[in-house]
Design an enzyme around this catalytic site. Structure first.
Site, PDB file in Angstrom:
ATOM      1  N   ASP A  76       0.862  -1.190   0.000  1.00 40.65           N
ATOM      2  CA  ASP A  76       0.000   0.000   0.000  1.00 40.65           C
ATOM      3  C   ASP A  76       0.895   1.235   0.000  1.00 40.65           C
ATOM      4  O   ASP A  76       2.104   1.137   0.212  1.00 40.65           O
ATOM      5  CB  ASP A  76      -0.969  -0.031   1.187  1.00 40.65           C
ATOM      6  N   ASP A 262      -8.795  -7.495  -1.712  1.00 41.57           N
ATOM      7  CA  ASP A 262      -8.001  -7.796  -0.520  1.00 41.57           C
ATOM      8  C   ASP A 262      -8.842  -7.515   0.713  1.00 41.57           C
ATOM      9  O   ASP A 262      -9.724  -6.662   0.680  1.00 41.57           O
ATOM     10  CB  ASP A 262      -6.714  -6.965  -0.480  1.00 41.57           C
TER      11      ASP A 262
END
Ligand SMILES: [Zn+2]
Length: 359
Positions: A76, A262
């Site tokens: 991320d 996810d």
């Protein structure tokens, strides 16, 4: 069927990635992940930059080497964590065009920039690198929505520039380059979501992500905006529904064109003794459309004390093939760590069974 090409390897969409925040999917190692059919994970850049640290990651050839994991690693941008830090601490930080300025302790100011986000992720050695974006709060007025979209576009440009410089300085060939993903922000404003998508497409990215929330209190997932965002992205582009991944949501979002999901739920629920099951005996794509197909089993309940059946008789995971509900119930009761591992293996496999059925 849709193929996703990452560093010369081809994968069939959809894909489900569990979260390996600190370089580990809680309780599971990389061999467990492979056996459970997990084709990728999501790691947290700032956590890894903190520990083991970027110098160590660089020396040992990135997180994949360290984990001995050969699937897809997505990192991320670190933005979400910094924004959460600011929101938790009230006025201890602000977001400017330069980046996110936040305070550590009482005096130490730090600036987290789009450039830093990309260099961090390149050190981690990710396969999918995510541009820093400015999160649009769900209740934001129009002015703030526009501002977050403007900044997301500005930062995406800077991220792409840094990404290209990093690829050049590391002499990466086309086949060695990670994918660069830009995030579409804009909250519930269709106009701003569209503007954000168009500008990002003009800059050009390998993949696009679903930014911010799209949840309605009554119905859960906001179907209209989820579909709208996907419709505004190029048909063949890779679409990552960042942070969305409940089993039934995967089925719905896949129909709109979202490819990758996810979610932290399988391992978190495993720790809370919630095990995923299909309520139908035979599961196929049609059955998956029915929300009632998806259920839970609360393994801590006393009805499982003597239950010799596996968690799910149709599941092919290591846990279901070898152990009974009664054993899982017992392991949780005596608080043995094996319970967490076996429960996590099953839950993660349940999610990859959903994506396998949709391929
Ligand atoms: Zn299982």
């Amino acid at each position: 069927m849709k193929e996703i090409l990452i560093k010369q390897k081809s994968y069939l969409a959809p894909l489900y990635f569990p979260d390996a925040t600190r370089g580990v999917v809680k309780s599971l190692d990389s061999t467990d992940l492979c056996q459970a059919g997990v084709e990728g994970v999501v790691v947290n850049s700032l956590h890894l930059a903190d520990n083991p640290g970027l110098e160590i990651l660089d020396q040992i050839g990135g997180i994949k080497n360290m984990m001995n994991y050969h699937g897809i690693v997505t990192s991320d941008s670190g933005g979400w964590q910094v924004f959460s830090l600011i929101h938790r601490n009230g006025n201890k930080g602000k977001i400017t065009d330069e980046g996110v300025i936040f305070t550590i302790g009482t005096t130490r100011k730090q600036v987290f920039t789009p450039k830093q986000s990309i260099t961090t992720q390149m050190c981690i050695g990710s396969d999918i690198v995510i541009c820093l974006d400015d999160f649009t709060p769900p209740d934001a007025p129009q002015r703030i929505i526009r501002e977050t979209v403007d900044r997301t576009i500005l930062w995406a440009k800077q991220c792409k520039k840094t990404y290209q410089e990093e690829c050049d300085s590391r002499n990466l060939s086309e086949g060695e380059k990670p994918l660069l993903l830009a995030v579409v922000q804009g909250g519930y404003s269709k106009e701003e979501r569209k503007r954000c998508s168009e500008e990002l497409i003009n800059i050009g990215f390998d993949a696009y992500g679903f930014g911010g929330y799209a949840i309605k209190e009554e119905t859960g997932l906001d179907l209209e905006i989820s579909q709208y965002i996907a419709d505004n992205l190029p048909k063949e582009s890779i679409k990552f529904a960042l942070g969305f991944g409940k089993p039934h949501d995967i089925v719905t979002l896949r129909k709109f064109g979202w490819d990758i999901f996810d979610c932290t739920l399988p391992t978190r629920d495993a720790r809370h003794q919630r095990l995923y099951v299909f309520n139908n005996n035979q599961v196929d794509q049609d059955v998956l459309n029915d929300k009632k197909t998806f259920g839970f089993l609360d393994i801590g309940k006393s009805i499982y004390k003597t239950d010799q059946s596996p968690i799910d008789q149709y599941c092919d995971c290591h846990t279901c093939k070898n152990f009974s509900r009664a054993y899982l119930h017992h392991l949780f009761k005596i608080k043995d760590n094996t319970a967490l591992r076996l429960a996590a293996i099953h839950n993660v496999r349940h999610f990859t069974r959903v994506t396998d059925l949709l391929k």
